[in-house]
Design a protein around this motif. Sequence first.
Motif, mmCIF file in Angstrom:
data_model
loop_
_atom_site.group_PDB
_atom_site.id
_atom_site.type_symbol
_atom_site.label_atom_id
_atom_site.label_comp_id
_atom_site.label_asym_id
_atom_site.label_seq_id
_atom_site.Cartn_x
_atom_site.Cartn_y
_atom_site.Cartn_z
ATOM 1 N N ALA A 230 0.843 -1.205 0.000
ATOM 2 C CA ALA A 230 0.000 0.000 0.000
ATOM 3 C C ALA A 230 0.875 1.251 0.000
ATOM 4 C CB ALA A 230 -0.908 0.000 1.227
ATOM 5 N N LYS A 231 0.270 2.374 -0.428
ATOM 6 C CA LYS A 231 0.976 3.664 -0.439
ATOM 7 C C LYS A 231 1.080 4.186 0.999
ATOM 8 C CE LYS A 231 0.912 7.893 -3.159
ATOM 9 N NZ LYS A 231 0.108 8.795 -3.975
ATOM 10 N N LEU A 232 2.213 4.779 1.319
ATOM 11 C CA LEU A 232 2.397 5.302 2.683
ATOM 12 C C LEU A 232 1.713 6.656 2.832
ATOM 13 C CD1 LEU A 232 6.180 4.493 3.317
ATOM 14 C CD2 LEU A 232 4.186 3.129 3.936
ATOM 15 N N SER A 233 1.198 6.919 4.038
ATOM 16 C CA SER A 233 0.519 8.201 4.295
ATOM 17 C C SER A 233 1.495 9.206 4.891
ATOM 18 C CB SER A 233 -0.645 7.979 5.261
ATOM 19 O OG SER A 233 -0.146 7.453 6.481
ATOM 20 N N SER A 234 1.083 10.475 4.946
ATOM 21 C CA SER A 234 1.913 11.510 5.570
ATOM 22 C C SER A 234 1.873 11.348 7.085
ATOM 23 C CB SER A 234 1.408 12.905 5.196
ATOM 24 O OG SER A 234 1.673 13.162 3.829
ATOM 25 N N ALA A 235 2.867 11.925 7.751
ATOM 26 C CA ALA A 235 2.915 11.833 9.220
ATOM 27 C C ALA A 235 1.873 12.750 9.824
ATOM 28 C CB ALA A 235 4.297 12.231 9.716
ATOM 29 N N LEU A 236 1.377 12.367 10.990
ATOM 30 C CA LEU A 236 0.446 13.228 11.718
ATOM 31 C C LEU A 236 1.240 14.337 12.387
ATOM 32 C CD1 LEU A 236 -1.815 10.534 13.407
ATOM 33 C CD2 LEU A 236 -2.466 12.057 11.541
ATOM 34 N N PRO A 237 0.779 15.595 12.312
ATOM 35 C CA PRO A 237 1.527 16.676 12.977
ATOM 36 C C PRO A 237 1.499 16.489 14.489
ATOM 37 C CG PRO A 237 -0.604 17.471 12.182
ATOM 38 C CD PRO A 237 -0.451 16.074 11.675
#
Length: 815
Positions: A230-237
């Motif tokens: 799967a594609k990786l998501s952005s980090a949570l701030p």
Amino acid sequence: MDYAFRAVNQTPGIIIWRIEKMELVLVPEKSHGNFFEGDCYVLLHTHKVGSSLSYNIHYWIGSQSSQDEQGAAAVYTVQLDDFLGSSPVQHREVQNHESDTFRGYFKQGIIYKKGGVASGMRHTETNTYDIQRLLHVKGKRRVTALEVEMSWQSFNLGDVFLLDIGKVIIQWNGPESNRQERLKGMQLAKDIRDRERGGRAEIGVIEGDKEEDSRQLMEALQSTLGERTAKLSSALPDDTPDQEQKAQLTLYHVSDAEGIMKVTEIGTRPLVQDLLSHDDCYFLDQGGLKVYVWKGKRANRAERQAAMSRAMEFIKLKGYPHTTNIETVNDGAESALFKQLFQSWRCKDQTVGLGKTHSVGRVAKVSQEKFDATTMHVMPEVAAQERMVDDGSGTVEIWRIENLELVAVEPQWHGYFYGGDCYLILYTYNVNNKKHYILYIWQGRHATQDELAASAFQAVNLDQQYGDEPVQVRVTMGKEPRHFMAMFKGKMVVFEGGTSRKGSSEPEPPVRLFQVSGTDPSNTKAIEVHALAGCLNSNDVFLLKSQTTIYLWCGKGSSGDERAMAKEISKVIGQGPVAEETIAEGHEPLEFWQLLGGRAQYANDKRLQQTTSDHQPRLFECSNKTGRFIVSEVTQFTQDDLSIDDVMLLDTWDQVFLWVGNEANEVERKESVVTCQEYLRTHPGSRDPDTPILQVKQGFEPPTFTGWFVAWDPAKWTGGKTYEQLKMELGEVTSLTRIVPDENGSAEDATYQTYPAADLMDKQADELPDGVHPTQKEKHLSDTDFQDIFGMSKDQFATLPQWKQISLKKGKKMF
């Protein structure tokens, strides 16, 4: 209890205990920074303040720990506090929500491990390689690493991840992570290698946006984690509180006279120390982010001992999260963090002075020690304390803003400053035959907005003409720092209004009154005040100038040095055909009072000893990138915390430094002074908005700045190693062929082929056996040869700092 605390000594540093079966068990130093989620810990930090010792006790609560363990940790904290004479500051820390102070102890980062005592997990001192874990690393300066599920689903694009399989550690850097986060991840990986594996592990680095450049490492990563589907998501701030929230202060009086806790609000920001009574206990609520408990020295013992549990009740009462940080401080032994929340703070054995009845030129009356200017650069800590780079004997050039342009001020008018003008003062001094510059921007109280803006604009131009080297200092009228005064050798005069421009139509007032402050040429100035009797002060010397006479009025509390300096400055103010007359307070002629519009009440109490500053220097990273003003403190700071792509703020209370890294982005550079003013405006201690701001550029730091850092390295920016260089030093990972999981999912041990010492010593890279990296020759020695050459075992060698390892290797021709 004395037996449990037998490890406590007077050596500065940290001691950590874990709660095991309700007993305190010492954690080996090798395991410091590793915390099991299922456990609770007690940490004691000892540091030297002058000739005495200061203590901080933290009890840390793991997210999966039991109520019994949490209760035991709290009890041991109280007992340790008693054992140390009730002087320590106590802190309650909860996993993932630790205070900046706590995180500051672990420079390489904190690792959260799964499990705990109950599941048989132990802190071990032996080198162990039977490990498989994935660490999620977060943070730019104070790093935490959490053990997460060994799966690609744990990854994101913005953070750093370490796959630790015993003999090999693979660092994967998210494409959206920044250089500082990558550097901190690498330092943590090296710390695991050196402390936990005795140096016998290899580190490989994968840049997430260039995975194709690290094919072997990616294969190793995928052989352990499986294919990424799967594609990786952005980090949570990160959920970081803003400065406005930190500035919301409420002080509560706490009482349990009838057996029930009663909390009464008694004050909000700005807070004054007099609100605290020695007979009681108080809560200071910092916007729900942190709760301080202050324990009066005369409060009863039961109240003092119950302070932490009462604070827990208070958190529940207010509906705050259970993770809220709590700090308890003792009357007379308050932490620097607590004291800076108050507008002013007197220390033990100090009394406060009466100050001035007006706001012009309020100068702290501190005893001025004579100092040798030549020591300033040899001993930067002296320069920092004195706020002086030298004695002011360098070259001074002054320009006035006129029609928004710079006009040179003739040397005979140097030292005269008018409230209707703005000036730029360039100070040049030599250190080891190299020129250094300070650019002062002096802004008059009555200057126009256009002139204020022009002074800032012209300062940038002048700064660029000198290669961006000058330290910039904004000076508000009446708040001139000591070095500024030293440039004019005791002959500096500040006029309330008017201008020094040629052709000015403003007539000189017929009567002028000047307050003179200072005891020697390095700290003296005369400031014009309103010519009224109410502006006099018995503690000072004043000059009253009419068209025919200049009176030197000596208050009863003034010293001989102050009178001598006033005599010198009167020669500057009283130029022309005027008679000089010295008068003592109480022996004034009638004309004196007539010139001041008649007698009036003025401050005439005997001067008490002025309180000295009791504020520790603090380093912050400031940012308003998100539209909210965020200030993150860097505790236990060192030079390494100054990141070249950031703007940092060093607060020494009576002045604030802005340090600008060479690679800081343009927006942050331009906004840095506004950011600093915002910091002062929102500071919980209701700071003076006119506090001097000094802008310092990377590589051109004056000793007044470097003196606040322990062991400042002037060659760091030229000879220091970048992230890329450190990455190169790690060398190639030679054991990748052996990272193949067996049926049980563990990795085979990576080993080093041993060679005779003669094949390795004093050999160039092309002369070494195959597979030997020139920076890792020592790893290919047998244990016996290693002991013979270095005089220690491989494990002992691995515990040494990196610089010392390299130095030893160079000395033995093994590098």
